[in-house]
Design a protein around this motif. Structure first.
Motif, PDB file in Angstrom:
ATOM      1  N   UNK A   1      42.652  44.024  37.492  1.00 20.85           N
ATOM      2  CA  UNK A   1      43.240  42.960  36.690  1.00 20.85           C
ATOM      3  C   UNK A   1      42.735  42.923  35.259  1.00 20.85           C
ATOM      4  N   UNK A   2      42.993  41.793  34.629  1.00 23.48           N
ATOM      5  CA  UNK A   2      42.621  41.587  33.225  1.00 23.48           C
ATOM      6  C   UNK A   2      42.112  40.166  33.042  1.00 23.48           C
ATOM      7  N   UNK A   3      41.418  39.963  31.927  1.00 23.42           N
ATOM      8  CA  UNK A   3      40.948  38.638  31.588  1.00 23.42           C
ATOM      9  C   UNK A   3      40.487  38.605  30.145  1.00 23.42           C
ATOM     10  N   UNK A   4      39.819  37.533  29.780  1.00 26.16           N
ATOM     11  CA  UNK A   4      39.397  37.336  28.400  1.00 26.16           C
ATOM     12  C   UNK A   4      38.003  36.739  28.359  1.00 26.16           C
ATOM     13  N   UNK A   5      37.253  37.162  27.369  1.00 24.32           N
ATOM     14  CA  UNK A   5      35.927  36.628  27.085  1.00 24.32           C
ATOM     15  C   UNK A   5      35.968  36.049  25.686  1.00 24.32           C
ATOM     16  N   UNK A   6      35.678  34.772  25.550  1.00 29.13           N
ATOM     17  CA  UNK A   6      35.674  34.128  24.231  1.00 29.13           C
ATOM     18  C   UNK A   6      34.229  33.890  23.821  1.00 29.13           C
ATOM     19  N   UNK A   7      33.870  34.457  22.678  1.00 30.17           N
ATOM     20  CA  UNK A   7      32.540  34.272  22.095  1.00 30.17           C
ATOM     21  C   UNK A   7      32.740  33.747  20.684  1.00 30.17           C
TER      22      UNK A   7
ATOM     23  N   UNK B   1      48.995  36.536  34.162  1.00 26.40           N
ATOM     24  CA  UNK B   1      49.977  37.499  34.671  1.00 26.40           C
ATOM     25  C   UNK B   1      49.336  38.607  35.512  1.00 26.40           C
ATOM     26  N   UNK B   2      48.055  38.884  35.295  1.00 28.95           N
ATOM     27  CA  UNK B   2      47.348  39.960  36.002  1.00 28.95           C
ATOM     28  C   UNK B   2      45.904  39.517  36.233  1.00 28.95           C
ATOM     29  N   UNK B   3      45.682  38.512  37.095  1.00 32.09           N
ATOM     30  CA  UNK B   3      44.346  37.949  37.263  1.00 32.09           C
ATOM     31  C   UNK B   3      43.339  38.980  37.769  1.00 32.09           C
ATOM     32  N   UNK B   4      42.115  38.788  37.363  1.00 32.52           N
ATOM     33  CA  UNK B   4      41.076  39.758  37.696  1.00 32.52           C
ATOM     34  C   UNK B   4      40.442  39.497  39.053  1.00 32.52           C
ATOM     35  N   UNK B   5      39.843  40.569  39.559  1.00 29.36           N
ATOM     36  CA  UNK B   5      38.894  40.499  40.676  1.00 29.36           C
ATOM     37  C   UNK B   5      37.622  41.093  40.110  1.00 29.36           C
ATOM     38  N   UNK B   6      36.491  40.432  40.309  1.00 30.25           N
ATOM     39  CA  UNK B   6      35.260  40.909  39.700  1.00 30.25           C
ATOM     40  C   UNK B   6      34.067  40.681  40.607  1.00 30.25           C
ATOM     41  N   UNK B   7      32.997  41.351  40.296  1.00 26.17           N
ATOM     42  CA  UNK B   7      31.713  41.184  40.972  1.00 26.17           C
ATOM     43  C   UNK B   7      30.759  40.534  39.984  1.00 26.17           C
ATOM     44  N   UNK B   8      29.910  39.684  40.475  1.00 27.24           N
ATOM     45  CA  UNK B   8      28.937  38.985  39.637  1.00 27.24           C
ATOM     46  C   UNK B   8      27.564  39.571  39.918  1.00 27.24           C
TER      47      UNK B   8
END
Length: 71
Positions: A4-10, A38-45
């Motif tokens: 997927x995709x996402x955003x990081x705001x700094x 539209x393309x939510x992420x799957x992630x590991x923390x």
């Protein structure tokens, strides 16, 4: 990120993040992160005490101070 995709705001900058990338959040760093609707992420923390790690020894390259990393 696994998929997927996402955003990081700094600060005032918004950085797109996609599968195959990761981002680091440093202490005292104000960030917002969220999935692409539209393309939510799957992630590991992964969390570790930064005081025990030398940034140059991490197994990937970080692009400036944005915190976005390739691996």
């Amino acid at each position: 990120m696994v998929s997927g995709r996402g955003y990081l705001k700094t600060g005032q900058a918004v950085h797109p993040v996609e599968a195959g990338e990761s981002f680091m959040i440093f202490p005292q760093m104000e960030v917002y992160y969220y999935p692409d609707p539209q393309d939510p992420w799957a992630y590991c923390w992964i969390e570790f005490p930064i005081s025990r790690v030398t940034i140059g020894s991490l197994p990937y390259r970080c692009a400036g101070c944005s915190g976005i990393c390739d691996y």
